[in-house]
Design a protein around this motif. Structure first.
Motif, PDB file in Angstrom:
ATOM      1  N   LYS A  84      12.304 -14.357 -21.328  1.00  0.00           N
ATOM      2  CA  LYS A  84      12.872 -13.020 -21.347  1.00  0.00           C
ATOM      3  C   LYS A  84      14.058 -12.940 -20.379  1.00  0.00           C
ATOM      4  CE  LYS A  84       8.561 -10.669 -22.543  1.00  0.00           C
ATOM      5  NZ  LYS A  84       7.619  -9.566 -22.182  1.00  0.00           N
ATOM      6  N   LEU A  85      14.955 -12.022 -20.655  1.00  0.00           N
ATOM      7  CA  LEU A  85      16.062 -11.768 -19.740  1.00  0.00           C
ATOM      8  C   LEU A  85      15.551 -11.042 -18.500  1.00  0.00           C
ATOM      9  CD1 LEU A  85      18.877 -10.565 -22.170  1.00  0.00           C
ATOM     10  CD2 LEU A  85      18.875 -12.682 -20.834  1.00  0.00           C
ATOM     11  N   ILE A  86      16.193 -11.282 -17.374  1.00  0.00           N
ATOM     12  CA  ILE A  86      15.825 -10.541 -16.168  1.00  0.00           C
ATOM     13  C   ILE A  86      16.073  -9.052 -16.408  1.00  0.00           C
ATOM     14  CG2 ILE A  86      16.313 -12.493 -14.654  1.00  0.00           C
ATOM     15  CD1 ILE A  86      18.892 -11.078 -13.816  1.00  0.00           C
ATOM     16  N   ASP A  87      15.290  -8.239 -15.720  1.00  0.00           N
ATOM     17  CA  ASP A  87      15.353  -6.784 -15.912  1.00  0.00           C
ATOM     18  C   ASP A  87      15.411  -6.113 -14.538  1.00  0.00           C
ATOM     19  OD1 ASP A  87      15.184  -4.181 -16.713  1.00  0.00           O
ATOM     20  OD2 ASP A  87      13.249  -4.360 -17.724  1.00  0.00           O
ATOM     21  N   PRO A  88      16.578  -6.126 -13.891  1.00  0.00           N
ATOM     22  CA  PRO A  88      16.671  -5.643 -12.501  1.00  0.00           C
ATOM     23  C   PRO A  88      16.253  -4.191 -12.323  1.00  0.00           C
ATOM     24  CG  PRO A  88      18.850  -5.990 -13.449  1.00  0.00           C
ATOM     25  CD  PRO A  88      17.884  -6.601 -14.387  1.00  0.00           C
ATOM     26  N   GLU A  89      16.498  -3.352 -13.315  1.00  0.00           N
ATOM     27  CA  GLU A  89      16.127  -1.941 -13.153  1.00  0.00           C
ATOM     28  C   GLU A  89      14.615  -1.789 -13.064  1.00  0.00           C
ATOM     29  OE1 GLU A  89      16.858   2.313 -15.448  1.00  0.00           O
ATOM     30  OE2 GLU A  89      18.416   0.774 -15.496  1.00  0.00           O
ATOM     31  N   THR A  90      13.888  -2.567 -13.839  1.00  0.00           N
ATOM     32  CA  THR A  90      12.424  -2.529 -13.766  1.00  0.00           C
ATOM     33  C   THR A  90      11.932  -3.009 -12.413  1.00  0.00           C
ATOM     34  OG1 THR A  90      12.154  -2.821 -16.145  1.00  0.00           O
ATOM     35  CG2 THR A  90      10.293  -3.436 -14.758  1.00  0.00           C
ATOM     36  N   TYR A  91      12.543  -4.072 -11.894  1.00  0.00           N
ATOM     37  CA  TYR A  91      12.114  -4.599 -10.602  1.00  0.00           C
ATOM     38  C   TYR A  91      12.293  -3.570  -9.491  1.00  0.00           C
ATOM     39  CZ  TYR A  91      13.023  -8.887 -13.290  1.00  0.00           C
ATOM     40  OH  TYR A  91      13.081  -9.851 -14.262  1.00  0.00           O
ATOM     41  N   LEU A  92      13.291  -2.711  -9.619  1.00  0.00           N
ATOM     42  CA  LEU A  92      13.595  -1.745  -8.563  1.00  0.00           C
ATOM     43  C   LEU A  92      12.913  -0.401  -8.751  1.00  0.00           C
ATOM     44  CD1 LEU A  92      17.423  -2.331  -7.936  1.00  0.00           C
ATOM     45  CD2 LEU A  92      15.477  -3.214  -6.646  1.00  0.00           C
ATOM     46  N   THR A  93      12.273  -0.210  -9.873  1.00  0.00           N
ATOM     47  CA  THR A  93      11.629   1.089 -10.120  1.00  0.00           C
ATOM     48  C   THR A  93      10.118   0.974 -10.305  1.00  0.00           C
ATOM     49  OG1 THR A  93      12.107   0.862 -12.504  1.00  0.00           O
ATOM     50  CG2 THR A  93      13.687   2.110 -11.172  1.00  0.00           C
ATOM     51  N   THR A  94       9.595  -0.246 -10.331  1.00  0.00           N
ATOM     52  CA  THR A  94       8.158  -0.454 -10.482  1.00  0.00           C
ATOM     53  C   THR A  94       7.572  -0.884  -9.143  1.00  0.00           C
ATOM     54  OG1 THR A  94       8.538  -1.219 -12.751  1.00  0.00           O
ATOM     55  CG2 THR A  94       6.370  -1.662 -11.772  1.00  0.00           C
ATOM     56  N   PRO A  95       6.635  -0.121  -8.569  1.00  0.00           N
ATOM     57  CA  PRO A  95       6.079  -0.473  -7.251  1.00  0.00           C
ATOM     58  C   PRO A  95       5.105  -1.643  -7.337  1.00  0.00           C
ATOM     59  CG  PRO A  95       5.056   1.522  -8.082  1.00  0.00           C
ATOM     60  CD  PRO A  95       6.131   1.169  -9.062  1.00  0.00           C
ATOM     61  N   SER A  96       5.656  -2.810  -7.625  1.00  0.00           N
ATOM     62  CA  SER A  96       4.874  -4.037  -7.749  1.00  0.00           C
ATOM     63  C   SER A  96       5.438  -5.092  -6.813  1.00  0.00           C
ATOM     64  CB  SER A  96       4.911  -4.551  -9.198  1.00  0.00           C
ATOM     65  OG  SER A  96       4.351  -3.607 -10.095  1.00  0.00           O
TER      66      SER A  96
ATOM     67  N   THR B 126       0.830  -1.213   0.000  1.00  0.00           N
ATOM     68  CA  THR B 126       0.000   0.000   0.000  1.00  0.00           C
ATOM     69  C   THR B 126       0.863   1.261   0.000  1.00  0.00           C
ATOM     70  OG1 THR B 126      -0.141   0.100   2.435  1.00  0.00           O
ATOM     71  CG2 THR B 126      -1.803  -1.215   1.275  1.00  0.00           C
ATOM     72  N   LEU B 127       2.159   1.112   0.281  1.00  0.00           N
ATOM     73  CA  LEU B 127       3.065   2.255   0.288  1.00  0.00           C
ATOM     74  C   LEU B 127       3.713   2.463  -1.077  1.00  0.00           C
ATOM     75  CD1 LEU B 127       4.862   1.566   3.701  1.00  0.00           C
ATOM     76  CD2 LEU B 127       2.790   2.901   3.264  1.00  0.00           C
ATOM     77  N   ASP B 128       3.344   1.628  -2.034  1.00  0.00           N
ATOM     78  CA  ASP B 128       3.858   1.741  -3.410  1.00  0.00           C
ATOM     79  C   ASP B 128       5.376   1.661  -3.460  1.00  0.00           C
ATOM     80  OD1 ASP B 128       1.403   1.864  -4.670  1.00  0.00           O
ATOM     81  OD2 ASP B 128       1.248   4.042  -4.473  1.00  0.00           O
ATOM     82  N   ILE B 129       5.925   0.612  -2.849  1.00  0.00           N
ATOM     83  CA  ILE B 129       7.346   0.332  -2.975  1.00  0.00           C
ATOM     84  C   ILE B 129       7.520  -0.994  -3.704  1.00  0.00           C
ATOM     85  CG2 ILE B 129       7.865   1.570  -0.834  1.00  0.00           C
ATOM     86  CD1 ILE B 129       8.383  -1.192   0.470  1.00  0.00           C
ATOM     87  N   PRO B 130       8.612  -1.175  -4.431  1.00  0.00           N
ATOM     88  CA  PRO B 130       8.864  -2.481  -5.056  1.00  0.00           C
ATOM     89  C   PRO B 130       9.182  -3.534  -3.990  1.00  0.00           C
ATOM     90  CG  PRO B 130      10.191  -0.732  -6.072  1.00  0.00           C
ATOM     91  CD  PRO B 130       9.626  -0.174  -4.809  1.00  0.00           C
ATOM     92  N   ILE B 131       8.654  -4.726  -4.181  1.00  0.00           N
ATOM     93  CA  ILE B 131       8.930  -5.846  -3.292  1.00  0.00           C
ATOM     94  C   ILE B 131       9.346  -7.028  -4.164  1.00  0.00           C
ATOM     95  CG2 ILE B 131       7.999  -7.410  -1.551  1.00  0.00           C
ATOM     96  CD1 ILE B 131       5.923  -5.191  -0.927  1.00  0.00           C
ATOM     97  N   VAL B 132      10.490  -7.608  -3.856  1.00  0.00           N
ATOM     98  CA  VAL B 132      11.016  -8.754  -4.604  1.00  0.00           C
ATOM     99  C   VAL B 132      10.953  -9.969  -3.690  1.00  0.00           C
ATOM    100  CG1 VAL B 132      13.079  -9.765  -5.660  1.00  0.00           C
ATOM    101  CG2 VAL B 132      12.532  -7.341  -6.045  1.00  0.00           C
ATOM    102  N   VAL B 133      10.266 -11.022  -4.137  1.00  0.00           N
ATOM    103  CA  VAL B 133      10.088 -12.229  -3.326  1.00  0.00           C
ATOM    104  C   VAL B 133      10.779 -13.399  -4.006  1.00  0.00           C
ATOM    105  CG1 VAL B 133       8.441 -13.802  -2.255  1.00  0.00           C
ATOM    106  CG2 VAL B 133       7.868 -11.371  -2.478  1.00  0.00           C
TER     107      VAL B 133
END
Length: 526
Positions: free
Chosen positions: A348-360, A181-188
């Motif tokens: 697809k190739l991993i896209d670390p920049e997207t993971y760290l900039t998209t609040p998903s 709910t805080l709109d931060i990226p979370i990687v699990v």
């Protein structure tokens, strides 16, 4: 506030023992208060013992039958006159403005113990005016929300430690939902494929969470059984993106460790690899995706000057070539051309920049990989996430690692361990936080877990794990009560809470995929 007891013993700054007055009913977990130098201090009852002054071994030796016991009790009036209760209370502190301060002297014996009011507890546990807070449950014994400082929880790292079946992943899901709910990226990092259920809402709030879920299946692995089970349980297909690694993205030291572990490396092969790998990966941030043959050719060309002369050098080159081919062709985590597919699904190739900039909520299902490939993928992913963060291209991000003892073990080897340790030590400066989850606390590297400034404990039974907890949890005075926690309860300690909290965990907003299979439900289906 009513006087409910008197302090009879005060062995330390951290706790005291008091005798409740006759007629006072207390439960473990209740909050009480006392005064130190005129300052009202809140404490929590952690143990209650019933005693009888006459029930010593010499008397008990005569308890041979029911009639003897009855005669002794009636003659001495044991139950009425000599029966009493003792309660142990752990000092939480006194509220002073936005902070809770620990007293610097113990409670005096014969001090009164007072009851607390809901208003007093609400003020004591209220979140500070500064900071960002989430609530993951209720403080046990009250209706008060258990507020946690999200900023400190994320950037100062956290750990969830518990026995198997104690509800670790359920609690982790609650934390993920509230943080989303805080709109931060979370990687699990999901080694069991159970977090995919977060794509299925269970409540109205869960609809907003499920929309943020992005599932990634790692490598060329068959996940058909998991997909079928998902559809059978939730009535909808599991949707995901299949991803893989560019072989050129492996850090040199990680590649050396894997080749050494799988096939062994001679000194000559290591020298060739070190020279050749630097040459083959000298393209900067974006490494080209080429065939394995082209990559290996670049490695050997770039490193052949480091080979011994003559036949020995030729054998070293051919030996290294064979080892690299064996790794890149057999490991399912690699792709070597654009448009590559597996079972008709594009990879697809991993896209670390997207993971760290998209609040998903980015869920990486690695359940189809063996442990070494899981470690390899995690090493490369964490390395690239860290590199992106050092360029300040990221939002504040929480990385959750399930079964963390498999990737940062206290003993044994893991190619991912050094990358976990690096983020644990340095990630805070770059907005990367870790949440380590394990059912084997004694198997988790102590240097890594010591960086977790918030620790959340659920039920623990193993004596070795309890002793370990006593050494790593500076805010938990006595770990033994962890034995009696049920699946809905947890103890939260550390810098993200004002004082150690025993909480009842909130309900999930999305579906929980880690439910233990039920024999009864199976029989009912049959």
């Amino acid at each position: 506030m009513a006087k409910i007891g008197v302090v009879v013993k005060s062995p330390s700054l951290y706790y005291y023992v008091f005798k409740p007055f006759k007629g006072v009913e207390l439960d473990v977990g209740a909050f009480v208060a006392t005064e130190i130098d005129g300052v009202r201090v809140i404490s929590r009852v952690v143990a209650i013992r019933h005693r009888n002054a006459v029930a010593d071994p010499r008397l008990i030796a005569h308890f041979d039958d029911e009639s003897t016991v009855k005669e002794i009790k009636e003659t001495l009036g044991i139950e009425e006159a000599l029966y009493y209760t003792e309660a142990k209370a752990v000092v939480l502190g006194a509220r002073s403005g936005r902070k809770i301060l620990k007293p610097q002297k113990p409670v005096k014996p014969l001090s009164y113990v007072f009851s607390t009011t809901p208003e007093e507890l609400e003020q004591f546990f209220a979140p500070g005016e500064e900071g960002t807070y989430i609530s993951i449950g209720k403080i046990k014994g009250t209706s008060l929300p258990a507020y946690i400082d999200a900023e400190r929880l994320v950037t100062h790292h956290c750990a969830i430690l518990a026995s198997t079946g104690a509800g670790k992943s359920y609690l982790a899901g609650v934390i993920v939902e509230r943080l989303s709910t805080l709109d931060i990226p979370i990687v699990v990092i999901d080694p069991h494929g159970e977090y995919s259920s977060m794509a299925v809402p269970a409540t109205e709030e869960g609809k907003h969470v499920s929309e943020k879920v992005r599932i990634f299946v790692v490598g060329k692995t068959d996940v058909t059984p998991l997909d079928q089970a998902f559809k059978k349980r939730y009535g909808i297909p599991r949707t995901y993106t299949r991803i893989g690694l560019n072989p050129r993205s492996i850090p040199l030291r990680t590649l050396e460790k894997i080749l050494e572990l799988l096939y062994g490396l001679t000194d000559a092969q290591r020298r060739i690899l070190e020279e050749g790998w630097q040459s083959a990966t000298s393209y900067g941030e974006r490494q080209p995706l080429t065939s394995v043959e082209e990559l290996i050719k670049e490695v050997l060309e770039g490193g052949k000057h480091a080979a011994p002369p003559g036949y020995a050098g030729e054998m070293s080159l051919r030996g290294l070539e064979g080892r690299l081919k064996a790794l890149f062709y057999t490991s399912p985590v690699f792709i070597t051309r654009y448009g590559e597919t597996y079972q008709g699904e594009p990879i697809k190739l991993i896209d670390p920049e997207t993971y760290l900039t998209t609040p998903s909520i980015h869920i990486f299902d690695i359940s189809g990989l063996d442990l070494l490939d899981q470690q390899l993928f995690l090493a490369v992913l964490l390395d690239q996430l860290y590199r992106v963060s050092t360029r300040r291209k990221n939002l504040t991000t929480l990385i959750i690692i399930e079964e963390a003892h498999n990737y940062a073990p206290a003993a044994g080897t893991s190619v991912a361990k050094s990358y976990i340790a690096k983020i644990a030590r340095e990630g805070r400066k770059f907005g990367l936080g870790l949440c380590l989850i394990t059912q084997r606390p004694t198997k988790l590297d102590p240097d890594v877990v010591s960086q977790a400034m918030t620790q959340i404990f659920k039920r623990m039974i193993n004596p070795h794990d309890l002793r370990y907890v006593a050494t790593v949890a500076e805010h938990l005075d006595d770990p033994r009560p962890l034995r009696t926690l049920d699946e809905t309860e947890a103890v939260v300690t550390g810098i993200s809470v004002p004082a150690p909290l025993m909480i009842v965990v909130d309900q999930r907003w999305t579906q929980h995929g880690g439910t233990t299979p039920s024999i009864r439900r199976q029989l009912e289906r049959n």
